[in-house]
Every structure is written in C-alpha cells, then in structure tokens.
Design a protein around this motif. Structure first.
Motif, PDB file in Angstrom:
ATOM      1  N   ARG A  11       0.851  -1.183   0.000  1.00 44.57           N
ATOM      2  CA  ARG A  11       0.000   0.000   0.000  1.00 44.57           C
ATOM      3  C   ARG A  11       0.883   1.228   0.000  1.00 44.57           C
ATOM      4  NH1 ARG A  11      -2.604  -0.501   6.092  1.00 44.57           N
ATOM      5  NH2 ARG A  11      -0.613  -0.414   7.111  1.00 44.57           N
ATOM      6  N   GLN A  12       0.304   2.322  -0.336  1.00 43.50           N
ATOM      7  CA  GLN A  12       1.067   3.568  -0.435  1.00 43.50           C
ATOM      8  C   GLN A  12       1.604   3.948   0.935  1.00 43.50           C
ATOM      9  OE1 GLN A  12      -1.175   6.675  -2.248  1.00 43.50           O
ATOM     10  NE2 GLN A  12       0.584   8.001  -2.513  1.00 43.50           N
ATOM     11  N   GLY A  13       2.877   4.213   1.010  1.00 42.48           N
ATOM     12  CA  GLY A  13       3.487   4.626   2.270  1.00 42.48           C
ATOM     13  C   GLY A  13       4.167   3.482   2.977  1.00 42.48           C
ATOM     14  N   ASP A  14       3.391   2.555   3.491  1.00 41.82           N
ATOM     15  CA  ASP A  14       3.975   1.404   4.177  1.00 41.82           C
ATOM     16  C   ASP A  14       3.124   0.171   3.936  1.00 41.82           C
ATOM     17  OD1 ASP A  14       1.772   2.161   5.695  1.00 41.82           O
ATOM     18  OD2 ASP A  14       2.710   1.659   7.602  1.00 41.82           O
ATOM     19  N   ASP A  15       3.767  -0.977   3.902  1.00 38.23           N
ATOM     20  CA  ASP A  15       3.054  -2.231   3.681  1.00 38.23           C
ATOM     21  C   ASP A  15       2.445  -2.711   4.997  1.00 38.23           C
ATOM     22  OD1 ASP A  15       3.936  -2.101   1.080  1.00 38.23           O
ATOM     23  OD2 ASP A  15       5.564  -3.547   1.359  1.00 38.23           O
ATOM     24  N   ILE A 119     -16.625  -7.226  11.651  1.00 39.69           N
ATOM     25  CA  ILE A 119     -15.447  -7.280  12.518  1.00 39.69           C
ATOM     26  C   ILE A 119     -14.461  -6.190  12.109  1.00 39.69           C
ATOM     27  CG2 ILE A 119     -13.384  -8.639  13.100  1.00 39.69           C
ATOM     28  CD1 ILE A 119     -15.241 -11.159  12.814  1.00 39.69           C
ATOM     29  N   PHE A 120     -14.227  -6.059  10.801  1.00 40.69           N
ATOM     30  CA  PHE A 120     -13.261  -5.056  10.340  1.00 40.69           C
ATOM     31  C   PHE A 120     -13.812  -3.634  10.475  1.00 40.69           C
ATOM     32  CE2 PHE A 120     -11.070  -8.747   8.869  1.00 40.69           C
ATOM     33  CZ  PHE A 120      -9.746  -8.396   9.064  1.00 40.69           C
ATOM     34  N   PHE A 128      -7.359   3.923  14.202  1.00 43.98           N
ATOM     35  CA  PHE A 128      -6.732   5.179  13.818  1.00 43.98           C
ATOM     36  C   PHE A 128      -5.882   5.771  14.923  1.00 43.98           C
ATOM     37  CE2 PHE A 128      -9.804   4.702  10.501  1.00 43.98           C
ATOM     38  CZ  PHE A 128      -9.071   5.103   9.398  1.00 43.98           C
ATOM     39  N   ASP A 129      -5.952   5.222  16.097  1.00 41.88           N
ATOM     40  CA  ASP A 129      -5.062   5.614  17.176  1.00 41.88           C
ATOM     41  C   ASP A 129      -3.713   4.949  16.916  1.00 41.88           C
ATOM     42  OD1 ASP A 129      -3.636   5.850  19.545  1.00 41.88           O
ATOM     43  OD2 ASP A 129      -5.384   5.483  20.800  1.00 41.88           O
ATOM     44  N   TRP A 163      -9.483  -4.279   3.476  1.00 43.73           N
ATOM     45  CA  TRP A 163      -9.414  -3.149   4.396  1.00 43.73           C
ATOM     46  C   TRP A 163      -8.014  -2.523   4.409  1.00 43.73           C
ATOM     47  CZ3 TRP A 163     -13.158  -0.509   7.003  1.00 43.73           C
ATOM     48  CH2 TRP A 163     -14.440  -1.042   6.924  1.00 43.73           C
ATOM     49  N   PHE A 164      -6.962  -3.344   4.347  1.00 44.90           N
ATOM     50  CA  PHE A 164      -5.604  -2.802   4.288  1.00 44.90           C
ATOM     51  C   PHE A 164      -5.408  -1.971   3.026  1.00 44.90           C
ATOM     52  CE2 PHE A 164      -3.544  -6.341   7.055  1.00 44.90           C
ATOM     53  CZ  PHE A 164      -3.817  -5.631   8.198  1.00 44.90           C
ATOM     54  N   GLU A 165      -5.861  -2.495   1.892  1.00 44.20           N
ATOM     55  CA  GLU A 165      -5.700  -1.774   0.624  1.00 44.20           C
ATOM     56  C   GLU A 165      -6.506  -0.487   0.582  1.00 44.20           C
ATOM     57  OE1 GLU A 165      -4.681  -5.457  -2.426  1.00 44.20           O
ATOM     58  OE2 GLU A 165      -6.759  -4.788  -2.271  1.00 44.20           O
ATOM     59  N   ASN A 166      -7.536  -0.416   1.418  1.00 38.18           N
ATOM     60  CA  ASN A 166      -8.403   0.761   1.426  1.00 38.18           C
ATOM     61  C   ASN A 166      -8.164   1.674   2.625  1.00 38.18           C
ATOM     62  OD1 ASN A 166     -10.380   0.690  -0.951  1.00 38.18           O
ATOM     63  ND2 ASN A 166     -10.252  -1.435  -0.269  1.00 38.18           N
ATOM     64  N   GLY A 167      -6.990   1.574   3.223  1.00 37.99           N
ATOM     65  CA  GLY A 167      -6.586   2.576   4.199  1.00 37.99           C
ATOM     66  C   GLY A 167      -6.653   2.207   5.665  1.00 37.99           C
ATOM     67  N   LEU A 168      -7.039   0.989   6.025  1.00 37.63           N
ATOM     68  CA  LEU A 168      -7.021   0.619   7.441  1.00 37.63           C
ATOM     69  C   LEU A 168      -5.582   0.730   7.937  1.00 37.63           C
ATOM     70  CD1 LEU A 168      -8.656  -0.504   9.876  1.00 37.63           C
ATOM     71  CD2 LEU A 168      -7.995  -2.790   9.101  1.00 37.63           C
TER      72      LEU A 168
END
Length: 185
Positions: A11-15, A119-120, A128-129, A163-168
C-alpha cells in the motif's frame, strides 16, 4: 507461537502484514505482542466455556464479564462491539496485549462474509489511534459459534486485504490458529 505463513499487502506509504500463527493467544511471546486482542462472543454472554479463548482468558486472570461491565467504548448497538479499558501494566506484561475488542454479532444466524465485514468495521473504528496498530485474533466464530474454518479463514484474509488496501492503518493482523485440527482444516 509459530508463524505458519505471512502475506504482505502493498500500500502507499507502508506495507501491512497478515500473519497466520499457530499458538495460544493467552501466551503471546514478545515478538508477537499486540495492541488489541479481538475476541467474539454471543450477545452479552461471557461464560468461560471449556476449550474456548474466553475460558483460557478467564483461567489466566482476564475476566471478560468484568471488562464488559466497565467498557471504555460501547458500540454494541451501532457495530456489535465494545472496547475494554487498557489492562493494568501487569496484565499487559503477562499477556502482551493492551486491551480487548469484543465482537458480539446481534444474531446467531449469519453469513461469514457479513460477520467478517462487521469485525473489520469494528477494528477500523479503533485502529486510527497510533497506539492500536497491531491486532491479534483467533479464527473468530469457528469454535462454539461453529462457522467452519474453511469458510472463516478465507473470509478473514480477503476482508483484511480489502481493508488494508483501502486505508485501514494497521501494521499487522496476527491471525492465530489453535491446535493441529485447525491447521489441517
């Protein structure tokens, strides 16, 4: 705990990572420490049924019924989950988790994909914390709730990747299998 497999989600920034582990979530070693342990329960039922994670936690000094009576955040009516207050420093050191997120689906009749999505959504509410970026969970709903392993495992992995690919903003999801039976399945 033994690492069986790992998926890296670019993902963008960090995996992000999804780790499939074999082991007891009440005996997490330092290298697998987590900020939040996700558990599931029938609605408002925290009975430590033998052979369940709820019983293992209870037998080791984490009483989910007490955590539920004094939640930090209660989203049962909105998302079917609640977040415990942070454990004491001693419990954090012993269990290597900071708090518990308890997922309680509102019905006992449900499809695994909708349960996993919920759950996700719950995890997303608290992720987000910056202090909550490593999540550990068993193969939820595959014990007493009797959703087959071969249905829940792919559903959880697919949802985690989505969820990871979409910004979680989690760094890692540690998905723990308990016992050779689950590994074989």
């Amino acid at each position: 705990m033994i690492k069986l497999a790992q998926i890296t989600v670019p993902r963008q920034g960090d995996d992000a990572e999804i780790q499939l582990l074999l082991g007891d979530l009440t005996k997490i070693p330092p290298e697998h420490a987590a900020d939040i342990l996700v558990i599931s329960a029938y609605p408002r039922s925290y009975v430590p049924v033998p052979g369940t994670l709820m019983a293992a936690l209870h037998n080791n000094g984490i009483f989910v019924n007490e955590l539920a009576a004094d939640k930090e955040i209660n989203l049962l009516y909105q998302l079917g989950c609640w977040l415990s207050k942070p454990h004491t420093e001693n419990l954090q050191q012993q269990f290597r988790i900071k708090r518990i997120l308890c997922f309680e689906p509102g019905t006992r009749e449900y499809e695994q994909h909708s349960v996993v999505g919920n759950i996700f959504r719950c995890i997303n509410t608290f992720a987000f914390d910056v202090q909550n970026n490593v999540i550990a969970m068993p193969l939820l709903a595959s014990g007493n709730q009797k959703i087959p392993v071969e249905k829940m495992l792919p559903a959880i992995i697919e949802a985690a990747i989505f969820w990871f690919e979409n910004g979680l903003p989690l760094k890692c999801l540690k998905l723990a299998l308990f016992g050779e039976t689950q590994v074989q399945q």
